[in-house]
Design a protein around this motif. Structure first.
Motif, PDB file in Angstrom:
ATOM      1  N   ASP A 153     111.337  49.644  51.964  1.00  0.00           N
ATOM      2  CA  ASP A 153     111.358  50.102  50.575  1.00  0.00           C
ATOM      3  C   ASP A 153     109.944  50.524  50.202  1.00  0.00           C
ATOM      4  N   ASP A 154     109.684  51.827  50.308  1.00  0.00           N
ATOM      5  CA  ASP A 154     108.344  52.319  49.982  1.00  0.00           C
ATOM      6  C   ASP A 154     108.231  52.768  48.530  1.00  0.00           C
ATOM      7  N   ASN A 155     109.265  52.443  47.720  1.00  0.00           N
ATOM      8  CA  ASN A 155     109.207  52.716  46.287  1.00  0.00           C
ATOM      9  C   ASN A 155     108.685  51.521  45.505  1.00  0.00           C
ATOM     10  N   SER A 156     108.384  50.461  46.183  1.00  0.00           N
ATOM     11  CA  SER A 156     107.828  49.274  45.526  1.00  0.00           C
ATOM     12  C   SER A 156     106.385  49.097  45.987  1.00  0.00           C
ATOM     13  N   TYR A 157     105.631  48.370  45.197  1.00  0.00           N
ATOM     14  CA  TYR A 157     104.256  48.065  45.607  1.00  0.00           C
ATOM     15  C   TYR A 157     104.045  46.569  45.484  1.00  0.00           C
ATOM     16  N   PRO A 158     103.648  45.894  46.499  1.00  0.00           N
ATOM     17  CA  PRO A 158     103.475  46.419  47.858  1.00  0.00           C
ATOM     18  C   PRO A 158     104.828  46.730  48.486  1.00  0.00           C
ATOM     19  N   TRP A 159     104.805  47.570  49.529  1.00  0.00           N
ATOM     20  CA  TRP A 159     106.041  47.889  50.219  1.00  0.00           C
ATOM     21  C   TRP A 159     106.696  46.605  50.700  1.00  0.00           C
ATOM     22  N   ARG A 160     108.009  46.623  50.787  1.00  0.00           N
ATOM     23  CA  ARG A 160     108.729  45.436  51.255  1.00  0.00           C
ATOM     24  C   ARG A 160     109.945  45.873  52.047  1.00  0.00           C
ATOM     25  N   TRP A 161     110.504  44.935  52.801  1.00  0.00           N
ATOM     26  CA  TRP A 161     111.720  45.194  53.557  1.00  0.00           C
ATOM     27  C   TRP A 161     112.917  44.916  52.668  1.00  0.00           C
ATOM     28  N   ASP A 162     113.907  45.783  52.753  1.00  0.00           N
ATOM     29  CA  ASP A 162     115.153  45.624  52.024  1.00  0.00           C
ATOM     30  C   ASP A 162     116.251  45.312  53.047  1.00  0.00           C
ATOM     31  N   TRP A 163     117.021  44.262  52.811  1.00  0.00           N
ATOM     32  CA  TRP A 163     118.077  43.835  53.726  1.00  0.00           C
ATOM     33  C   TRP A 163     119.439  44.066  53.082  1.00  0.00           C
ATOM     34  N   GLN A 164     120.371  44.650  53.866  1.00  0.00           N
ATOM     35  CA  GLN A 164     121.734  44.875  53.390  1.00  0.00           C
ATOM     36  C   GLN A 164     122.721  44.485  54.486  1.00  0.00           C
ATOM     37  N   ALA A 165     123.719  43.704  54.122  1.00  0.00           N
ATOM     38  CA  ALA A 165     124.805  43.424  55.070  1.00  0.00           C
ATOM     39  C   ALA A 165     125.667  44.682  55.130  1.00  0.00           C
TER      40      ALA A 165
END
Length: 100
Positions: free
Chosen positions: A25-37
């Motif tokens: 997720d590069d739309n957040s600061y700081p970037w973070r990983w987004d997890w989806q089942a």
């Protein structure tokens, strides 16, 4: 330009295999990983490799990633090899051609 980076993980739950998609997720600061089942199947009489292959194939069908170029870059092997993933993409392409 698409800088999409994603990874697939298979989790063993009590009764199910669950496939997870991890994207950046590069739309957040700081970037973070987004997890989806993104899918699951029963673990009864289904081994890990078979579950991973079928769940990935079904996800690619559902998400609209079709054709030989639907997987452009494989950074790391895990449960599935590069050859396994290419075979899944070929099978998806074959199924799409059969449908017309």
């Amino acid at each position: 330009m698409n800088n999409g980076i994603c990874a697939f993980y298979l989790q063993a739950r009590k009764k199910y295999w669950v496939m997870w998609l991890r994207t950046l997720d590069d739309n957040s600061y700081p970037w973070r990983w987004d997890w989806q089942a993104i899918g699951y199947c029963n673990r009864t009489n289904v081994d890990k490799d078979v579950a991973a292959k079928h769940l990935l194939l079904e996800y690619l069908k559902f998400s609209g990633n079709r054709g030989e170029n639907s997987v452009d870059w494989i950074n790391q092997e895990g449960l599935l090899s590069v050859a396994d993933i290419r075979a899944i993409v070929r099978e998806l392409s074959r199924q799409q051609q059969a449908l017309g």
